[in-house]
Design an enzyme around this catalytic site. Structure first.
Site, PDB file in Angstrom:
ATOM      1  N   LYS A 193       8.480   2.496  -0.943  1.00 19.75           N
ATOM      2  CA  LYS A 193       8.315   2.934   0.450  1.00 19.75           C
ATOM      3  C   LYS A 193       8.075   1.735   1.358  1.00 19.75           C
ATOM      4  CE  LYS A 193       4.744   4.317   2.855  1.00 19.75           C
ATOM      5  NZ  LYS A 193       5.102   3.728   4.158  1.00 19.75           N
ATOM      6  N   GLY A 245      -0.731  -4.601   1.530  1.00 18.76           N
ATOM      7  CA  GLY A 245      -1.099  -4.067   2.839  1.00 18.76           C
ATOM      8  C   GLY A 245      -2.560  -4.329   3.127  1.00 18.76           C
ATOM      9  N   SER A 246      -3.158  -3.437   3.914  1.00 19.42           N
ATOM     10  CA  SER A 246      -4.520  -3.691   4.371  1.00 19.42           C
ATOM     11  C   SER A 246      -5.541  -3.485   3.248  1.00 19.42           C
ATOM     12  CB  SER A 246      -4.850  -2.766   5.537  1.00 19.42           C
ATOM     13  OG  SER A 246      -4.818  -1.427   5.107  1.00 19.42           O
ATOM     14  N   THR A 247      -6.651  -4.149   3.366  1.00 23.58           N
ATOM     15  CA  THR A 247      -7.715  -4.034   2.367  1.00 23.58           C
ATOM     16  C   THR A 247      -8.248  -2.602   2.326  1.00 23.58           C
ATOM     17  OG1 THR A 247      -8.215  -6.355   2.621  1.00 23.58           O
ATOM     18  CG2 THR A 247      -9.958  -5.006   1.677  1.00 23.58           C
ATOM     19  N   GLY A 250      -5.874  -0.528   0.403  1.00 23.61           N
ATOM     20  CA  GLY A 250      -5.969  -1.014  -0.980  1.00 23.61           C
ATOM     21  C   GLY A 250      -7.168  -0.404  -1.700  1.00 23.61           C
ATOM     22  N   GLU A 398     -10.098 -10.290   9.224  1.00 24.14           N
ATOM     23  CA  GLU A 398      -8.670 -10.581   9.351  1.00 24.14           C
ATOM     24  C   GLU A 398      -8.159 -10.026  10.686  1.00 24.14           C
ATOM     25  OE1 GLU A 398      -5.734  -8.463   6.807  1.00 24.14           O
ATOM     26  OE2 GLU A 398      -4.905 -10.449   6.429  1.00 24.14           O
TER      27      GLU A 398
HETATM   28  P1  NAI Z   1      -1.519  -0.444   6.122  1.00 23.25           P
HETATM   29  O1  NAI Z   1      -2.246  -0.957   4.940  1.00 23.25           O
HETATM   30  O2  NAI Z   1      -1.886   0.890   6.668  1.00 23.25           O
HETATM   31  O3  NAI Z   1       0.057  -0.385   5.777  1.00 23.25           O
HETATM   32  C1  NAI Z   1       0.675  -0.961   4.653  1.00 23.25           C
HETATM   33  C2  NAI Z   1       1.511   0.081   3.924  1.00 23.25           C
HETATM   34  O4  NAI Z   1       0.657   1.073   3.355  1.00 23.25           O
HETATM   35  C3  NAI Z   1       2.486   0.836   4.803  1.00 23.25           C
HETATM   36  O5  NAI Z   1       3.680   1.066   4.080  1.00 23.25           O
HETATM   37  C4  NAI Z   1       1.765   2.167   5.044  1.00 23.25           C
HETATM   38  O6  NAI Z   1       2.624   3.224   5.343  1.00 23.25           O
HETATM   39  C5  NAI Z   1       1.096   2.368   3.712  1.00 23.25           C
HETATM   40  N1  NAI Z   1      -0.068   3.257   3.705  1.00 23.25           N
HETATM   41  C6  NAI Z   1      -0.930   3.526   4.729  1.00 23.25           C
HETATM   42  N2  NAI Z   1      -1.879   4.397   4.327  1.00 23.25           N
HETATM   43  C7  NAI Z   1      -1.628   4.669   3.024  1.00 23.25           C
HETATM   44  C8  NAI Z   1      -2.271   5.499   2.054  1.00 23.25           C
HETATM   45  N3  NAI Z   1      -3.353   6.197   2.334  1.00 23.25           N
HETATM   46  N4  NAI Z   1      -1.747   5.548   0.807  1.00 23.25           N
HETATM   47  C9  NAI Z   1      -0.651   4.823   0.492  1.00 23.25           C
HETATM   48  N5  NAI Z   1       0.006   4.056   1.378  1.00 23.25           N
HETATM   49  C10 NAI Z   1      -0.479   3.956   2.627  1.00 23.25           C
HETATM   50  O7  NAI Z   1      -1.591  -1.539   7.250  1.00 23.25           O
HETATM   51  P2  NAI Z   1      -1.629  -1.329   8.871  1.00 23.25           P
HETATM   52  O8  NAI Z   1      -2.515  -0.202   9.257  1.00 23.25           O
HETATM   53  O9  NAI Z   1      -0.234  -1.269   9.317  1.00 23.25           O
HETATM   54  O10 NAI Z   1      -2.296  -2.701   9.321  1.00 23.25           O
HETATM   55  C11 NAI Z   1      -3.697  -2.780   9.528  1.00 23.25           C
HETATM   56  C12 NAI Z   1      -4.224  -4.134   9.116  1.00 23.25           C
HETATM   57  O11 NAI Z   1      -3.954  -4.344   7.748  1.00 23.25           O
HETATM   58  C13 NAI Z   1      -3.591  -5.326   9.792  1.00 23.25           C
HETATM   59  O12 NAI Z   1      -4.213  -5.577  11.008  1.00 23.25           O
HETATM   60  C14 NAI Z   1      -3.825  -6.413   8.788  1.00 23.25           C
HETATM   61  O13 NAI Z   1      -5.113  -6.947   8.958  1.00 23.25           O
HETATM   62  C15 NAI Z   1      -3.757  -5.719   7.468  1.00 23.25           C
HETATM   63  N6  NAI Z   1      -2.443  -5.864   6.806  1.00 23.25           N
HETATM   64  C16 NAI Z   1      -2.332  -6.762   5.799  1.00 23.25           C
HETATM   65  C17 NAI Z   1      -1.128  -6.958   5.193  1.00 23.25           C
HETATM   66  C18 NAI Z   1      -0.962  -7.937   4.102  1.00 23.25           C
HETATM   67  O14 NAI Z   1       0.155  -8.411   3.870  1.00 23.25           O
HETATM   68  N7  NAI Z   1      -1.989  -8.275   3.366  1.00 23.25           N
HETATM   69  C19 NAI Z   1       0.086  -6.246   5.607  1.00 23.25           C
HETATM   70  C20 NAI Z   1      -0.142  -5.236   6.633  1.00 23.25           C
HETATM   71  C21 NAI Z   1      -1.374  -5.106   7.206  1.00 23.25           C
END
Ligand code: NAI
Ligand code: MG
Length: 488
Positions: A193, A245-247, A250, A398
């Site tokens: 996804k 993705g986000s902590t 995670g 972050e």
């Molecule tokens: P997010 O962690 O929500 O999104 C990353 C992925 O996880 C997306 O594909 C999203 O659809 C999916 N996702 C969201 N909720 C989920 C759940 N409950 N179960 C499974 N999958 C889920 O990140 P977001 O909200 O877009 O960004 C927020 C913060 O996260 C950013 O400001 C940044 O600090 C951090 N981030 C860190 C990343 C990294 O590469 N380490 C990448 C993206 C965001």
């Protein structure tokens, strides 16, 4: 420096010599369906969401929203495909993966333009970094497919089964490659996804994967937001989850998979320390600082977002840094001269702007170059904060945007302690001409990736991943195979 007053494209006048990359011959559909069992099919509930161009906030296309029923169909297709895919020889699997790599190379321009349109990153980065690295990743793991016995001598590695992969929006195609290539090389089948703001290159990849002739159901690409991701995580027939993705998400996934049979790897956030010693090559270090924090608008988990400069050179480094920031070109991601593109989403822009406010309220001193930001779309000027300390939230949390905090230090012990004083442990950079000091620091810093006299360099052969709250498991290199195999 003279500034172009045209709001649509901010430029330093001396570099204004190229037109934006054309979107001619780039095929973008109005509506994208799910890629399940070797077919593009409509979502069962018929819902679609918009993906926007973050530099204008105009709609680019509609993308299918997969519900748990669609995810179940994808998992069942992957489960069925696993029976034969896992029995193919490594050499046969490798052929398909090589084909995918070559097809990405052939369509590189198309991928680069779509990546920049949908996600906001400068075309120079998509063209020179994201897309070539994505192809390299497939080439590299195609090479491993028939050599697993050498990767794990005397251990008889076997694929896990159906793996669920959830990726973020900062390196959409590259993260898809990081996830898919090792999973396929080791004989697993996949439900992947992409992130909801940047689905288009993963869907283009689905077209290429289809063209590669890989058996149906081996790769399934489902689009949607958090609920779709959660449906993958919670599906009982998924044997492994790989998440970037986000902590916060995670941690949620770690809880959801605790006590189940599911294997898990997490690549989460970071707050990388970038350390400049007085004996560093200062001009190179300044370029390194720029690249560490402003690459991809700072939407980089391993960004060097905390700068530590040795006190004796702090003034000169900060002066040079400010001068260099004056020359950065912010604007149209499709322009080949652009250094800083659009912030990926309105939501992320709000997060960054909120952190800038917090930094000011906490007493930080801000610096931003004088630049005209385009009117529409999501934009943030490159930003420095000085007069900050360890306890400031902008030093601890972050931000995931073009915002750098600067602190000074006197001794090695002091900077090691400050650098390690964070819940994260993903990356760090050290700038010094003294090799012994460099090696000493790499032993002391608690981070998964440490760069010496460079920053944000990636290579398919090299493992990448974090410690502490930055996650666990490695992607890339030989290490990247391990999360996708089990042993007798
Ligand atoms: P997010 O962690 O929500 O999104 C990353 C992925 O996880 C997306 O594909 C999203 O659809 C999916 N996702 C969201 N909720 C989920 C759940 N409950 N179960 C499974 N999958 C889920 O990140 P977001 O909200 O877009 O960004 C927020 C913060 O996260 C950013 O400001 C940044 O600090 C951090 N981030 C860190 C990343 C990294 O590469 N380490 C990448 C993206 C965001
Ligand atoms: Mg988008």
């Amino acid at each position: 420096m003279q500034k172009n007053k045209d709001n649509s494209m901010f430029k330093a006048s001396w570099t204004y010599n190229e037109a934006p990359e054309s979107t001619d011959h780039i095929q973008i559909k109005k509506k994208y369906d799910l890629y399940i069992d070797g077919k593009f099919s409509k979502p069962i509930k018929g819902k679609y969401f918009d993906t926007l161009n973050p530099s204008t906030n105009e709609k680019i296309a509609s993308v299918a929203e997969a519900t748990s029923e669609d995810v179940d169909a994808a998992v069942q297709a992957a489960k069925k495909a696993f029976e034969s895919w896992s029995k193919l020889t490594g050499k046969e699997r490798g052929k398909y993966i090589f084909r995918i790599a070559r097809l990405i190379q052939e369509r590189a321009r198309e991928f680069a333009v779509i990546e920049s349109l949908d996600g906001g990153k400068p075309i120079r980065e998509s063209r020179d970094i994201d897309i070539p690295l994505a192809a390299n990743h497939f080439f590299y793991y195609a090479g491993w497919a028939d050599k697993l016995a050498y990767a794990f001598p005397n251990r008889n590695p076997k694929p896990i089964g159906v793996v669920g992969q959830i990726i973020p929006w900062n390196f959409p195609l590259l993260m898809a490659a990081w996830k898919l290539a090792p999973a396929l090389a080791t004989g697993n089948t996949v439900v992947l996804k992409p992130a909801e703001t940047t689905s288009l290159t993963a869907l283009k990849l689905a077209e290429i994967i289809h063209e590669s002739g890989i058996p149906k159901g081996v790769v399934n690409i489902v689009t949607g937001a958090g609920e779709t991701g959660a449906a993958i995580v919670n599906h009982p027939d998924v044997g492994k989850i790989a998440f970037t993705g986000s902590t916060n998400v995670g941690k949620y996934i770690q809880k959801a998979t605790a006590g189940t049979h599911k294997k898990l790897t997490l690549e989460l956030g970071g707050k990388g320390a970038n350390i400049i010693f007085e004996d560093a090559a200062i001009d190179q270090a300044v370029e390194g600082i720029i690249n560490a924090i402003f690459f991809n608008q700072g939407h980089v988990c391993c960004a060097g977002s905390r700068l530590f400069v040795q006190e004796s050179v702090a003034d000169i480094v900060i002066d040079k840094l400010k001068n260099r920031m004056e020359t950065l070109i912010i604007g149209n991601p499709l322009d080949k001269n652009t250094d800083i593109g659009a912030i990926n989403s309105k939501k992320q822009l709000q997060t960054i702007e909120n952190y800038i406010k917090i930094g000011l309220n906490e007493g930080g001193e801000i610096y931003q170059p004088d630049c005209n930001l385009p009117k529409n779309g999501n934009w943030c000027a490159p930003t420095l904060f000085i007069n900050v300390s360890q306890s400031h939230r902008i030093v601890q949390e972050e931000i995931f945007g073009p915002v750098l905090t600067i602190q000074t230090f006197r001794t090695i012990n002091e900077v090691v302690e400050k650098a390690n004083n964070t819940p994260y442990g993903l990356s760090a950079g050290v700038w010094t001409q003294n090799g012994a000091k460099m090696f000493h620091l790499t032993q002391k810093l608690n981070a998964g990736v440490i760069w010496g006299n460079t920053f944000n360099k990636f290579d398919a052969t090299s493992p990448f991943g974090g410690t502490k709250e930055s996650g666990f498991g490695r992607e890339g290199g030989l290490h990247g195979l391990k999360p996708y195999v089990k042993f007798d």
